[in-house]
Design an enzyme around this catalytic site. Structure first.
Site, mmCIF file in Angstrom:
data_model
loop_
_atom_site.group_PDB
_atom_site.id
_atom_site.type_symbol
_atom_site.label_atom_id
_atom_site.label_comp_id
_atom_site.label_asym_id
_atom_site.label_seq_id
_atom_site.Cartn_x
_atom_site.Cartn_y
_atom_site.Cartn_z
ATOM 1 N N HIS A 129 0.811 -1.220 0.000
ATOM 2 C CA HIS A 129 0.000 0.000 0.000
ATOM 3 C C HIS A 129 0.845 1.272 0.000
ATOM 4 C CE1 HIS A 129 0.471 -0.229 4.495
ATOM 5 N NE2 HIS A 129 0.517 1.072 4.364
ATOM 6 N N ASP A 138 0.136 -7.598 1.334
ATOM 7 C CA ASP A 138 0.604 -6.220 1.522
ATOM 8 C C ASP A 138 2.129 -6.159 1.548
ATOM 9 O OD1 ASP A 138 0.263 -3.496 1.758
ATOM 10 O OD2 ASP A 138 0.209 -3.527 3.944
ATOM 11 N N SER A 144 4.814 2.556 8.012
ATOM 12 C CA SER A 144 4.438 1.484 7.088
ATOM 13 C C SER A 144 5.635 0.969 6.305
ATOM 14 C CB SER A 144 3.405 2.006 6.087
ATOM 15 O OG SER A 144 2.112 1.690 6.478
#
Length: 469
Positions: free
Chosen positions: A112, A142, A215
């Site tokens: 993402h 992911d 992230s």
């Protein structure tokens, strides 16, 4: 005099207690010095009306379309504070972090983080900024694999997420809100945690402070080994609330190897729709306690159908590994290579059986799979009025047989939660073809004992427990 000595002794113990506790806490300085050079900041360039993210600006947290942030699991960068720079202008956005896994430039991060990017920029620890090539990206886990044109780069030490234990110390390095190489620490709160809509990743849950920008960054154990990739948080406010989730490094490296070698990811596929087994269903299937994954539907043409798996089977083990919750099954199946044989221990009609089948390859998209002269019939024992299934619903919901619930009156059906429009396809292990057959099976149900009832509700298969008085 004696009492004074005792008081002084207690005082010394009290004063030394903080020193003892402090000495027991880990020292992360050496770990950070060794690991930080291999951690990178990742930004992207894309066309967007809201194109620039920065830690300096208007800190209002909203969703991608400006909606208020709901209480959900979030991918971090989607709620980064944003400044409008005018429509269709290209600008770099500081979205997340990553880490170098090989000295010739391979980098792991989250899918993402780089999704829909036109360009991906990597900033190294020595302040160099290099454009990265996206080798491959896997949305289901992911995980994304990048490569930069550089040599002799510092790399992280890779550990094993399988060895993690709840309560052990872990540390994260990343770029929350664009602040490079920020370090936070905590403990492992849980392992193999299943999240909503994330069926193929057994997440590591921690209380490490994770915020937007972390992230894709690494999660380390005390040996300085990467054990996970920080991926999601659970939050009400948009910021850290003590619930952070990381992708196990064992899962991530398997995905990275496939992306590097073949450019795409293959994972095992069984071809069933499953549901949780609650206490009532456990009793109806003859289980001593709630456990396993209940097969609510076997998809046509799937490995499950070819291998003889049946609707109503409760999968208790896969290749000897217990399936305690239904969420345990998808990651277990996904890690099996397509073409390999799997052994499933199932509960079928009150007896434990072994089913052997060949695992298939997961398709790109989820697969979905009358007698008009019959009249509605009332089954007083269950408090139901049922009718033949309309042919249009057979096609719409991919149902081969069953009866439609037209009315729900006082009785066992109402207590079980049946509603008008439900399609009953199986009762007490027997497939329902006609209204007459349903009446016969219902009349023979044992009194005072729960039996499994399979229904299709608005296209979704579901098992519930039905108990006659």
């Amino acid at each position: 005099m004696k009492s004074i000595k005792i008081s002084l002794g207690f005082m010394l113990v009290w004063l030394c207690a903080p020193l003892v506790n402090a000495a027991a806490l880990p020292d992360f300085t050496e770990l950070v010095e060794d690991a930080s050079p291999a951690v990178v900041n990742i930004s992207t360039v894309s066309r967007s009306e809201q194109s620039l993210s920065t830690p300096f600006g208007h800190f209002e947290f909203h969703g991608p379309q400006g909606e208020d942030v709901p209480e959900i699991f979030r991918h971090f960068f989607r709620d980064m504070p944003q400044l409008r720079e005018g429509p269709q202008r290209k600008a770099p956005r500081s979205l997340g972090s990553g880490f170098i896994i090989s000295s010739d430039g391979y980098i792991l991060t989250n899918h993402h983080v780089i999704k829909d990017a036109e360009e991906v920029l990597v900033r190294l620890n020595d302040r160099r900024e290099l454009q990265a090539e996206v080798i491959g990206s896997d949305e289901r886990t992911d995980v994304a694999l990048l490569r930069i044109d550089a040599r002799d780069l510092p790399v992280v030490k890779k550990g094993s997420s399988a060895d993690l234990k709840v309560g052990e110390w872990v540390l994260a390095i990343g770029s929350p809100f664009g602040f490079d190489h920020s370090v936070t620490a905590g403990i492992v709160s849980a392992t193999e945690r299943a999240l909503a809509n994330e069926t193929y990743v057994p997440f590591i849950q921690t209380d490490v402070a994770i915020n937007p920008g972390n992230s894709g960054g690494p999660l380390f154990n005390l040996d300085g080994e990467v054990v996970g990739i920080n991926s999601q948080i659970y939050t009400r406010s948009g910021g850290f609330m003590g619930l952070s989730f990381a992708i196990p490094i064992d899962v991530a490296m398997d995905v990275a190897d496939q992306l590097k070698n073949q450019g795409f990811v293959q994972r095992g596929w069984l071809g069933v729709i499953i549901q949780e087994v609650n206490r009532d269903l456990a009793e109806s299937f003859g289980l001593k306690k709630p456990a396993g994954a209940l097969v609510a539907k076997v998809l046509p043409g799937s490995p499950a159908q070819s291998g003889g798996l049946q609707e109503g089977d409760v999968i208790l083990k896969l290749n000897g590994k217990p399936v305690e919750l239904s969420s345990d099954l998808p990651p277990l199946v996904g890690r099996i290579k397509p073409g390999q044989t799997a052994r499933l221990e199932v509960m079928r009609s009150g007896e434990r059986e072994m089913v052997e089948l060949v695992i298939g390859t997961m398709p790109d998209e989820p697969q979905q799979t009358s007698r008009s002269a019959e009249k509605p019939a009332e089954t007083g024992r269950l408090g139901l009025v049922v009718a033949p299934l309309e042919p249009s619903l057979k096609d719409k919901w991919a149902i081969s047989s069953g009866v439609m619930v037209q009315q729900v009156q006082e009785g066992a059906g109402l207590q079980a939660g049946l509603v008008r429009g439900d399609v009953i396809t199986m009762l007490n292990g027997k497939r329902i073809e006609t209204v007459e057959q349903f009446e016969q099976v219902a009349s023979a149900l044992p009194a005072g004992r729960s039996v499994p009832l399979r229904i299709v509700r608005r296209g979704s298969p579901l098992f519930i427990a039905l108990k006659t008085e």
